[in-house]
Design a protein around this motif. Sequence first.
Motif, PDB file in Angstrom:
ATOM      1  N   TYR A 141     -50.026  15.924  44.352  1.00  0.00           N
ATOM      2  CA  TYR A 141     -49.411  17.033  43.746  1.00  0.00           C
ATOM      3  C   TYR A 141     -49.828  18.326  44.105  1.00  0.00           C
ATOM      4  O   TYR A 141     -51.091  18.619  44.207  1.00  0.00           O
ATOM      5  CB  TYR A 141     -49.627  16.879  42.240  1.00  0.00           C
ATOM      6  CG  TYR A 141     -49.003  17.483  41.267  1.00  0.00           C
ATOM      7  CD1 TYR A 141     -47.547  17.086  41.152  1.00  0.00           C
ATOM      8  CD2 TYR A 141     -49.363  18.533  40.676  1.00  0.00           C
ATOM      9  CE1 TYR A 141     -46.715  17.848  40.185  1.00  0.00           C
ATOM     10  CE2 TYR A 141     -48.473  19.159  39.472  1.00  0.00           C
ATOM     11  CZ  TYR A 141     -47.358  18.701  39.466  1.00  0.00           C
ATOM     12  OH  TYR A 141     -46.598  19.527  38.602  1.00  0.00           O
TER      13      TYR A 141
ATOM     14  N   LYS B  24     -49.816  21.815  42.861  1.00  0.00           N
ATOM     15  CA  LYS B  24     -49.708  22.560  41.823  1.00  0.00           C
ATOM     16  C   LYS B  24     -48.795  23.755  41.840  1.00  0.00           C
ATOM     17  O   LYS B  24     -48.380  24.298  40.786  1.00  0.00           O
ATOM     18  CB  LYS B  24     -50.870  22.692  41.086  1.00  0.00           C
ATOM     19  CG  LYS B  24     -51.989  21.770  40.704  1.00  0.00           C
ATOM     20  CD  LYS B  24     -53.244  22.094  40.216  1.00  0.00           C
ATOM     21  CE  LYS B  24     -54.052  20.807  39.762  1.00  0.00           C
ATOM     22  NZ  LYS B  24     -55.292  21.122  39.337  1.00  0.00           N
TER      23      LYS B  24
ATOM     24  N   ALA C   4     -45.478  22.821  41.694  1.00  0.00           N
ATOM     25  CA  ALA C   4     -45.193  21.797  40.813  1.00  0.00           C
ATOM     26  C   ALA C   4     -44.534  20.400  41.490  1.00  0.00           C
ATOM     27  O   ALA C   4     -43.560  20.073  41.004  1.00  0.00           O
ATOM     28  CB  ALA C   4     -44.765  22.021  39.488  1.00  0.00           C
TER      29      ALA C   4
ATOM     30  N   HIS D 291     -40.963  16.423  40.468  1.00  0.00           N
ATOM     31  CA  HIS D 291     -41.453  17.665  39.865  1.00  0.00           C
ATOM     32  C   HIS D 291     -42.371  17.434  38.454  1.00  0.00           C
ATOM     33  O   HIS D 291     -41.844  16.350  37.804  1.00  0.00           O
ATOM     34  CB  HIS D 291     -40.631  18.856  39.827  1.00  0.00           C
ATOM     35  CG  HIS D 291     -40.104  19.205  41.112  1.00  0.00           C
ATOM     36  ND1 HIS D 291     -40.870  19.974  42.010  1.00  0.00           N
ATOM     37  CD2 HIS D 291     -38.834  18.979  41.790  1.00  0.00           C
ATOM     38  CE1 HIS D 291     -40.106  20.171  43.088  1.00  0.00           C
ATOM     39  NE2 HIS D 291     -38.820  19.708  42.986  1.00  0.00           N
ATOM     40  N   GLY D 292     -43.053  18.291  38.251  1.00  0.00           N
ATOM     41  CA  GLY D 292     -43.828  18.384  36.892  1.00  0.00           C
ATOM     42  C   GLY D 292     -43.788  19.723  36.245  1.00  0.00           C
ATOM     43  O   GLY D 292     -42.897  20.597  36.780  1.00  0.00           O
TER      44      GLY D 292
ATOM     45  N   GLY E 277     -43.473  23.584  35.277  1.00  0.00           N
ATOM     46  CA  GLY E 277     -43.645  24.765  36.163  1.00  0.00           C
ATOM     47  C   GLY E 277     -42.650  24.852  37.063  1.00  0.00           C
ATOM     48  O   GLY E 277     -42.383  25.829  37.649  1.00  0.00           O
ATOM     49  N   SER E 278     -42.186  23.649  37.198  1.00  0.00           N
ATOM     50  CA  SER E 278     -41.147  23.714  38.280  1.00  0.00           C
ATOM     51  C   SER E 278     -39.737  24.518  37.758  1.00  0.00           C
ATOM     52  O   SER E 278     -39.313  24.395  36.570  1.00  0.00           O
ATOM     53  CB  SER E 278     -40.866  22.437  38.898  1.00  0.00           C
ATOM     54  OG  SER E 278     -39.363  22.393  39.738  1.00  0.00           O
TER      55      SER E 278
ATOM     56  N   ALA F 263     -45.632  17.707  31.600  1.00  0.00           N
ATOM     57  CA  ALA F 263     -46.838  17.777  32.303  1.00  0.00           C
ATOM     58  C   ALA F 263     -47.618  16.456  32.956  1.00  0.00           C
ATOM     59  O   ALA F 263     -48.395  16.620  33.751  1.00  0.00           O
ATOM     60  CB  ALA F 263     -47.952  18.801  31.763  1.00  0.00           C
TER      61      ALA F 263
ATOM     62  N   ASN G 180     -51.492  29.627  41.157  1.00  0.00           N
ATOM     63  CA  ASN G 180     -50.507  28.751  41.738  1.00  0.00           C
ATOM     64  C   ASN G 180     -49.027  29.237  41.481  1.00  0.00           C
ATOM     65  O   ASN G 180     -48.181  28.336  42.099  1.00  0.00           O
ATOM     66  CB  ASN G 180     -50.601  27.558  40.352  1.00  0.00           C
ATOM     67  CG  ASN G 180     -51.895  26.661  40.462  1.00  0.00           C
ATOM     68  OD1 ASN G 180     -52.111  26.557  41.899  1.00  0.00           O
ATOM     69  ND2 ASN G 180     -52.159  26.080  39.350  1.00  0.00           N
TER      70      ASN G 180
END
Length: 466
Positions: free
Chosen positions: A7, A9, A12, A191-192, A194-195, A203, A305
């Motif tokens: 991953y 960060k 994301a 993706h997680g 923040g994308s 998240a 990030n």
Amino acid sequence: MYFQHIYDKSLAQASYFIGCQKAGVAAVIDPKRDVDTYLEIAKQNNMKITHILETHIHADFLAGSRELAALTGAEMYLSAEGGPDWKYEFPHVDVKDGDVLKVGNLKIEVVHTPGHTPESISFLLTDTPASEEPVMLFTGDFVFVGDVGRPDLLEKAAGIKGTQDIGAKQMYQSITKFDALPEYIQVWPGHGAGSACGKALGAVPSTTVGYEKIRNWAFQHKNDEAGFVKYLLEDQPEPPKYFAMMKKLNKVDRPLLTAVPKLKKLDYTELSADLAKGTKLIDARDKTEFSKGFIPGSINIQGNNSFATWAGWFLTYEEPFILLADESQLDDLTRKLMRIGLDNIQGYVPSTKIWEENGGSLETVNQISLEEFKTLQQEKDVQVVDLRGAAEYNAGHIKGADNVFVGTLVNNLNKISKDKKVLIHCQGGDRAAIAYSLLARNGYKNVLNYSPGMNEWVSQNNPIEY
């Protein structure tokens, strides 16, 4: 089966290393461009990478599939779905809906899941020694934790008109395929939180088909395609400027970068000559340090990030640029820039010291407190500028504030007064730091930065306008 979730960060972004331990072979799904990560995993587990898979032509990062293939000899298996406009333009193996790939004892079935993009595919994995039933679905930008991929990027970022409504309707059809899968299947998205590829990504790194059917908004619109399309398209965040170039570079043939480059340390003569030519200096220090003193004309993009995303807003792919960053940060920052194809780094300087020691003066940021902001707000010749995105602004803003999104600020300088006092703010200060440096670079001397922004304004129960 061997499985590892990798991953990034900073974007994301998730990629996956999946191996058959018995056969000693592995596949990588959606690799990032600094591919030494996967080579090290393969080495540690005594595996050979034989398959490289992509879920779609990515918009938010430069895929490392070709770099990884060049270093390992692995084949690239890429989507042949979506029609002639969505073909990869470099050597690879085409895959379509229903195709099955074998990685040792692992079976990977290709599932066409358009919506985010026309060619998007997902990969359904079965660990055949353990069971004949599938165990994992790698969804790319199709289904996220709590959200689905936005279908408007081709139109908003790449300028391909008329695609967002078609994509939204395709997404509605694709989720019916997902809805039919067994509820126990694990879902591993691309993706997680923040994308910018969705608006409400969770998240948590993974989920299950059954859980998403319960909690994901997209599965609450059965028999309501119009409601689904409306909600999917509204209030999406502004797509970063660099997304258009990613779409191109991920599709066409391009130069490869198979190792993380080492940056050249510039002396004062080189630095001053480059700055005189207009070369951009990206100061990656914390906004507090930048505020105390910065080289005139430098742009403050903090090395956190969000570094690559904001760099992608303000740098082009043709121009060289310089970094100001501590040497301990250089590898990390270079990797972040590599991941979106910003390779044209002229060199670096470790601090402002080289500038000061050679007679150069530093500028400082004019910071103001909440009380000073409220006092100045009452004056006649004052402009308040909210630098957040449109959806954030519409969800609540300070009365009288103009909304000029920081990402497009340079193209909207005509909206910023050079005569009045200009009070800028964002949510918590990071975007305001970027904006202050951009305005200073463009000759503004009348800007005051209310860095605590909406976070402090709301916490002190000050009025909000909608």
